[in-house]
Write an enzyme that holds these catalytic residues in place. Structure first.
Site, PDB file in Angstrom:
ATOM      1  N   CYS A  98      39.391  41.526  35.181  1.00  0.00           N
ATOM      2  CA  CYS A  98      40.626  41.818  35.875  1.00  0.00           C
ATOM      3  C   CYS A  98      41.468  42.652  34.909  1.00  0.00           C
ATOM      4  CB  CYS A  98      41.335  40.525  36.248  1.00  0.00           C
ATOM      5  SG  CYS A  98      42.442  40.737  37.632  1.00  0.00           S
ATOM      6  N   CYS A 106      39.757  42.023  40.674  1.00  0.00           N
ATOM      7  CA  CYS A 106      40.986  42.686  41.133  1.00  0.00           C
ATOM      8  C   CYS A 106      40.660  44.142  41.432  1.00  0.00           C
ATOM      9  CB  CYS A 106      42.125  42.540  40.137  1.00  0.00           C
ATOM     10  SG  CYS A 106      41.997  43.492  38.636  1.00  0.00           S
ATOM     11  N   CYS A 125      34.790  51.376  33.400  1.00  0.00           N
ATOM     12  CA  CYS A 125      34.396  50.241  32.564  1.00  0.00           C
ATOM     13  C   CYS A 125      33.624  50.720  31.342  1.00  0.00           C
ATOM     14  CB  CYS A 125      33.506  49.281  33.351  1.00  0.00           C
ATOM     15  SG  CYS A 125      34.341  48.381  34.652  1.00  0.00           S
TER      16      CYS A 125
END
Length: 165
Positions: free
Chosen positions: A11, A89, A97
């Site tokens: 998140c 989220c 990422c």
């Protein structure tokens, strides 16, 4: 002995949803022994939300060791190799990422942020409870999958579909 799967919940702030998911997978019978849960954030707040800690304590789950941390910790050499990475989220799902060693399976399990609820403490507690209940249900579905009977493509479809429930 059966394989233990490493699962990372992501998140943005790593202060509420991902922390709740980490605690759930590590401390309920649904995940014990089969999974080792972790959590992290792209922009960690540096502390766990007090309502998340309160909920976990009321559920009699351990909170020692829970901390808001960067996802960079899990992209470094020597970090645990993840088998699964779930974003919980929407903002983290849209961010770039880090590279995860081992090519873990990924899926988006987005949920509303209980920390964003305005209102009374009771309304905030309810939002955290509702989020925790939904995460726990998704983790139960995930834990019930027949990992040894599904090929990678079928397993990917299943973990993706869980995020739509």
């Amino acid at each position: 002995m059966a394989k233990t799967y490493n699962v990372l919940f992501l998140c943005t702030g790593n202060s509420a949803r991902s922390i709740l998911a980490e605690a759930a997978i590590n401390n309920f019978a649904i995940g014990q022994g089969k999974f080792k849960g972790f959590s992290a954030g792209s922009h960690p707040r540096g502390q766990v939300n007090p309502f998340a800690l309160d909920l976990l304590e009321r559920a009699k789950l351990p909170t020692a060791g829970l901390r808001s941390k960067s996802w960079d910790e899990f992209a470094r050499p020597g970090a645990p190799v993840m088998d699964f990475v779930f974003t919980v989220c929407d903002q983290a799902a849209g961010e770039q990422c880090p590279y995860w060693p081992g090519q873990p399976m990924t899926a988006h399990w987005g949920m509303p942020d209980p920390a964003g609820i305005e209102g009374t403490d009771e309304q905030k507690r309810k939002a955290f409870h509702d989020t925790f209940t939904a995460l726990r249900r998704r983790i139960e579905l995930f834990a019930s999958l027949p990992f040894d009977k599904l090929d990678r493509l079928a397993l990917q479809k299943q973990v993706t579909d869980i995020g739509k429930r």
